[in-house]
Design a protein around this motif. Structure first.
Motif, PDB file in Angstrom:
ATOM      1  N   LYS A 203       0.774  -1.265   0.074  1.00 28.48           N
ATOM      2  CA  LYS A 203      -0.155  -0.164   0.105  1.00 28.48           C
ATOM      3  C   LYS A 203       1.003   1.313  -0.055  1.00 28.48           C
ATOM      4  O   LYS A 203       0.653   2.218  -0.660  1.00 28.48           O
ATOM      5  N   LYS A 204       1.886   1.208   0.664  1.00 27.58           N
ATOM      6  CA  LYS A 204       2.889   2.358   0.879  1.00 27.58           C
ATOM      7  C   LYS A 204       3.502   2.662  -0.499  1.00 27.58           C
ATOM      8  O   LYS A 204       3.775   3.755  -0.999  1.00 27.58           O
ATOM      9  N   ALA A 205       3.936   1.572  -1.045  1.00 25.75           N
ATOM     10  CA  ALA A 205       4.778   1.503  -2.483  1.00 25.75           C
ATOM     11  C   ALA A 205       3.709   2.118  -3.437  1.00 25.75           C
ATOM     12  O   ALA A 205       3.973   2.866  -4.123  1.00 25.75           O
ATOM     13  N   ARG A 206       2.491   1.646  -3.590  1.00 24.60           N
ATOM     14  CA  ARG A 206       1.312   2.138  -4.397  1.00 24.60           C
ATOM     15  C   ARG A 206       0.918   3.824  -4.276  1.00 24.60           C
ATOM     16  O   ARG A 206       0.933   4.387  -5.348  1.00 24.60           O
ATOM     17  N   ALA A 207       1.125   4.100  -3.143  1.00 23.12           N
ATOM     18  CA  ALA A 207       0.750   5.654  -2.595  1.00 23.12           C
ATOM     19  C   ALA A 207       1.963   6.301  -3.188  1.00 23.12           C
ATOM     20  O   ALA A 207       1.888   7.485  -3.776  1.00 23.12           O
ATOM     21  N   ALA A 208       3.253   5.881  -2.999  1.00 25.52           N
ATOM     22  CA  ALA A 208       4.550   6.439  -3.502  1.00 25.52           C
ATOM     23  C   ALA A 208       4.477   6.670  -4.989  1.00 25.52           C
ATOM     24  O   ALA A 208       4.837   7.744  -5.394  1.00 25.52           O
ATOM     25  N   MET A 209       4.133   5.556  -5.772  1.00 23.99           N
ATOM     26  CA  MET A 209       3.923   5.670  -7.210  1.00 23.99           C
ATOM     27  C   MET A 209       2.969   6.535  -7.581  1.00 23.99           C
ATOM     28  O   MET A 209       3.156   7.370  -8.497  1.00 23.99           O
ATOM     29  N   LYS A 210       1.725   6.602  -6.931  1.00 24.53           N
ATOM     30  CA  LYS A 210       0.756   7.748  -7.200  1.00 24.53           C
ATOM     31  C   LYS A 210       1.208   9.357  -6.947  1.00 24.53           C
ATOM     32  O   LYS A 210       0.898  10.169  -7.734  1.00 24.53           O
ATOM     33  N   LYS A 211       2.189   9.392  -5.994  1.00 25.46           N
ATOM     34  CA  LYS A 211       2.583  10.601  -5.529  1.00 25.46           C
ATOM     35  C   LYS A 211       3.582  11.035  -6.608  1.00 25.46           C
ATOM     36  O   LYS A 211       3.711  12.382  -7.065  1.00 25.46           O
ATOM     37  N   LEU A 212       4.380  10.006  -7.178  1.00 27.45           N
ATOM     38  CA  LEU A 212       5.206  10.532  -8.207  1.00 27.45           C
ATOM     39  C   LEU A 212       4.678  10.963  -9.389  1.00 27.45           C
ATOM     40  O   LEU A 212       5.294  11.901  -9.940  1.00 27.45           O
ATOM     41  N   GLY A 213       3.824  10.301  -9.891  1.00 28.36           N
ATOM     42  CA  GLY A 213       2.905  10.920 -10.922  1.00 28.36           C
ATOM     43  C   GLY A 213       2.421  12.292 -10.553  1.00 28.36           C
ATOM     44  O   GLY A 213       2.387  13.001 -11.564  1.00 28.36           O
ATOM     45  N   THR A 214       1.919  12.605  -9.487  1.00 29.72           N
ATOM     46  CA  THR A 214       1.458  13.962  -9.150  1.00 29.72           C
ATOM     47  C   THR A 214       2.557  15.074  -9.231  1.00 29.72           C
ATOM     48  O   THR A 214       2.281  15.923  -9.815  1.00 29.72           O
ATOM     49  N   ILE A 215       3.695  14.758  -8.697  1.00 27.34           N
ATOM     50  CA  ILE A 215       4.988  15.557  -8.803  1.00 27.34           C
ATOM     51  C   ILE A 215       5.226  15.726 -10.451  1.00 27.34           C
ATOM     52  O   ILE A 215       5.733  16.770 -10.589  1.00 27.34           O
TER      53      ILE A 215
END
Length: 230
Positions: A203-215
């Motif tokens: 879950k933490k990894a998926r959140a990090a991937m989503k945040k990278l897309g936002t950045i």
């Protein structure tokens, strides 16, 4: 002490000669009869002294190194296979089967250290020369189907990080002052992506991937706005 290659010309009354029990058409037999073993005896004799415990025969040690290279074996395995394989024993100069290890595996290390890089190169230079023109092919075809590739798979997280670095380079070339570079955040998200397959951290990894897309989206809009104003 200088090793002496055994030369048993008198047949044993109780045991047959090793050559008589083997297939004369075997490649190792033909190779053993082709190699000039006396060349190695003469070349490596200078590395031994006249005092001390008698050393192992030079043909035995050179033969083990050649077998190790031909069969792609370790020092321990080539010594063990020599005990089990009579063809190996004939290749190394034995005239009768010996049901014992020829030497300790560490003695191969000491022998390589004794003859040095020049000696090892001379051994394999002769093995290459035995192949004649076949060893001098200008083009070699290698099947790398199962070879490990030095590549990284383009996952979404890696592509996002690559895009962020590219956007940073664009901003640097255009002399654009970004509102935020997100350098520290990217480092933390990269670490989180390493545990993408861990059940408790997915879950933490998926959140990090989503945040990278936002950045990525934030940086694109920031750079586009500054380019439009310019």
């Amino acid at each position: 002490m200088l090793p002496q290659t055994p030369k048993n010309t008198q047949p044993n009354l109780f045991h047959s000669q090793l050559r008589d029990m083997l297939d004369s058409n075997d490649p190792l037999i033909a190779l053993a009869d082709t190699i000039n073993w006396e060349f190695f005896d003469e070349s490596f004799a200078k590395y031994y002294s006249d005092e001390g415990r008698p050393a192992k025969p030079i043909r035995l040690m050179v033969g083990l190194l050649l077998l190790k290279q031909l069969e792609n074996l370790s020092d321990e395995n080539v010594v063990l296979q020599w005990k089990r394989n009579p063809y190996y024993q004939y290749f190394c100069g034995m005239t009768e089967y010996v049901p014992a290890l020829p030497c300790d595996a560490t003695e191969l290390v000491k022998f390589r250290q004794r003859i040095g890089t020049e000696g090892v190169e001379s051994i394999f230079a002769m093995s290459v020369a035995l192949h004649g023109k076949d060893a001098q092919e200008k083009q070699v075809i290698i099947d790398t189907t199962v070879q490990e590739k030095n590549i990284t798979y383009p996952t979404d997280g890696k592509l996002a990080i690559k895009m962020i670095h590219h956007l940073h380079n664009i901003a640097k070339e255009e002399c654009i002052q970004l509102r935020r570079t997100y350098v520290k955040e990217i480092k933390g998200h990269r670490i989180s992506l390493r545990f993408f397959r861990h059940p408790k951290k997915i879950k933490k990894a998926r959140a990090a991937m989503k945040k990278l897309g936002t950045i990525v989206g934030i940086l694109i809009r920031d750079i586009s706005r500054n380019l439009d104003e310019a």
